[in-house]
Write an enzyme that holds these catalytic residues in place. Sequence first.
Site, short mmCIF file in Angstrom:
data_model
loop_
_atom_site.label_atom_id
_atom_site.label_comp_id
_atom_site.label_asym_id
_atom_site.label_seq_id
_atom_site.Cartn_x
_atom_site.Cartn_y
_atom_site.Cartn_z
N ARG A 61 1.68 -3.09 0.42
CA ARG A 61 1.75 -3.29 1.87
C ARG A 61 0.54 -2.70 2.58
NH1 ARG A 61 7.45 -1.97 4.48
NH2 ARG A 61 7.97 -3.62 3.01
N THR B 170 9.35 -1.45 -4.61
CA THR B 170 8.36 -1.57 -5.67
C THR B 170 8.27 -0.29 -6.49
OG1 THR B 170 7.11 -3.11 -4.29
CG2 THR B 170 5.97 -2.15 -6.18
N HIS C 180 10.30 -5.65 9.22
CA HIS C 180 10.21 -4.24 8.85
C HIS C 180 9.13 -3.54 9.66
CE1 HIS C 180 11.38 -6.59 5.24
NE2 HIS C 180 12.30 -5.66 5.13
N ILE D 288 10.84 9.40 0.83
CA ILE D 288 12.29 9.20 0.79
C ILE D 288 12.70 8.40 -0.44
CG2 ILE D 288 14.23 8.10 1.97
CD1 ILE D 288 12.82 8.74 4.61
N ASP E 47 -3.75 8.02 -1.90
CA ASP E 47 -2.59 7.14 -2.07
C ASP E 47 -1.35 7.96 -2.38
OD1 ASP E 47 -1.31 4.46 -2.59
OD2 ASP E 47 -1.02 5.44 -4.53
#
Length: 578
Positions: A539, A441, A217, A400, A552
């Site tokens: 991640r 997640t 990814h 998205i 965040d």
Amino acid sequence: MTRLFNDPADFADEMVDGFVAANRSRVRKVHGGVARSTSSPAGTVALVIGGGSGHYPAFGGLVGHGLAAGAAMGNLFASPSAQQVTAVAKASEHGGGVLLSYGNYAGDVLNFDAAARALTEAGIEVRTVRVTDDVASAPATEVHKRRGIAGDLCVFKVAGAAAEQGRTLGEVTAVAERANDRTRSFGVAFSGCSLPGADEPLFTVPEGRMAIGMGIHGERGIEETDVPSASELAALLVDKLLTELPDGVDVDGARVVPILNGLGSVKYEELFVVYSAVQRLLTDAGAVVVEPEVGELVTSFDMAGVSLTLFWLDDELAELWAAPADSPAHRKGGAVPQERLPEDVLTAGEQVPVAPGSAESQASARVVAEAIASIRATIDDHVDELGRIDAVAGDGDHGIGMQRGSTAADTAARDAAARGAGAGTVLAIAGDAWSDRAGGTSGAIWGAALEALGRVIGDESRPDPATVRSAVHAAAEAVLAFGAVPGDKTMVDALVPFDEVLGARIEAGDDLLTAWSAASAAATAAADATADLLPRMGRARTHGEDAVGTPDAGAISFAHITAAVLATLHTIKEGHHG
């Protein structure tokens, strides 16, 4: 870049439709992915695999005789939701239990584990094997943290063959675990990949350079070097994998399956040139090469990259690796006659059933649907902002994902409310839809939060402020169960202050609008303050220093959502006074 698409938001769904249309003799579309269109003996184990879309032939391409019974297929680079996995497993199982197997990524673990719990509650026996073959992603002392990449095929192939032989769930699980233990992979990338509709690739590699240990990814590699010759690349890959052999394997005389995998843009001719050197090096080291694979097996859209997998065989694994298989993307051995499922099974669809709520709860359900519509509109307004924030230390897909989830939740909530559902059921169905469509997640988190809200709100009466307070606290507890705590630079940093302030203000006697307004302000301030934090979860954790100075994305989106609900409460109050 990816050039051929319609609406980028519909790409994954349209891809599945086209894949099924091209392979009806082997697969059928089911909610959440695909399952075999051919029958399987009653009582045999169903291997259910899955992951994000964008990696074909993983995962749908590996559904068929001798391989998987079904594949849960999430959005692009996003794990399938728990609902998707559960639905695919139920459509695929035939009385012998289900083995769930997938690459070891946080979103996949959360959602497949939730599906395993749901299947167990439904009376279906379930086991799980996570693939952890990527040696670049964690040291040998922390194998459980490693990612799953092209080694997926080794685990899926032997597990599928064992299931086809009629072995028990325990036996199939054992051979899958042994295959994973004896599989190692290592990859490189020369350029990044672009998702449909994106103006820029997810990552870049400088011209003439090669990222070593890059994930599928775009996860950061372990180092960078000049692009080598084909033979030099083969030596790099082989040498790396021969330094870490499975327990009990001595290279001299050992049987090994080499899998040279192209990640999307490296041509087959180039792969064959590299493989020539790979086989020579393995043979020179004393290994016995058995039934190798060269081609695209786990891809990443148009990423230019290569990975090498070494699967070290024993007698049983060698037999299972060589067993017949017939799937759209992987075939081995002679053709095996297969019986097509009845037409009514092939075309069966599902709609979530709705039990009518009380008249009071139905009225509240319409308010809930209005609030979720407001959430969708707010996310639409901020989708680019959320993507930019997430791109600083993540992969830029938060906006998205939130847009997909809120859009699905809006559609589902409107439908459920129109069919007479109570407020609790509308929230639960919206949560299912959010998790299902968003994947990853964040999808799992929002699905769990809305389910918890609905469970407390119920379908019997109009919720008072105390009930709303209890429901919000239950949702906060559901999110905290995923493991993050305040200070980790996640959505939790905004959620916990919101929960605390809402509870305190309602306990002090404030009406819901006043209390929600104060709690939303607290959430917004806390979300902005995450700019000063170093990420410790998700991640972004591996790119922590890049994230300092930027808030965040999950916390910011949560603050926007509380403000959207506040706007709905204001509208309702004004309407009552009008």
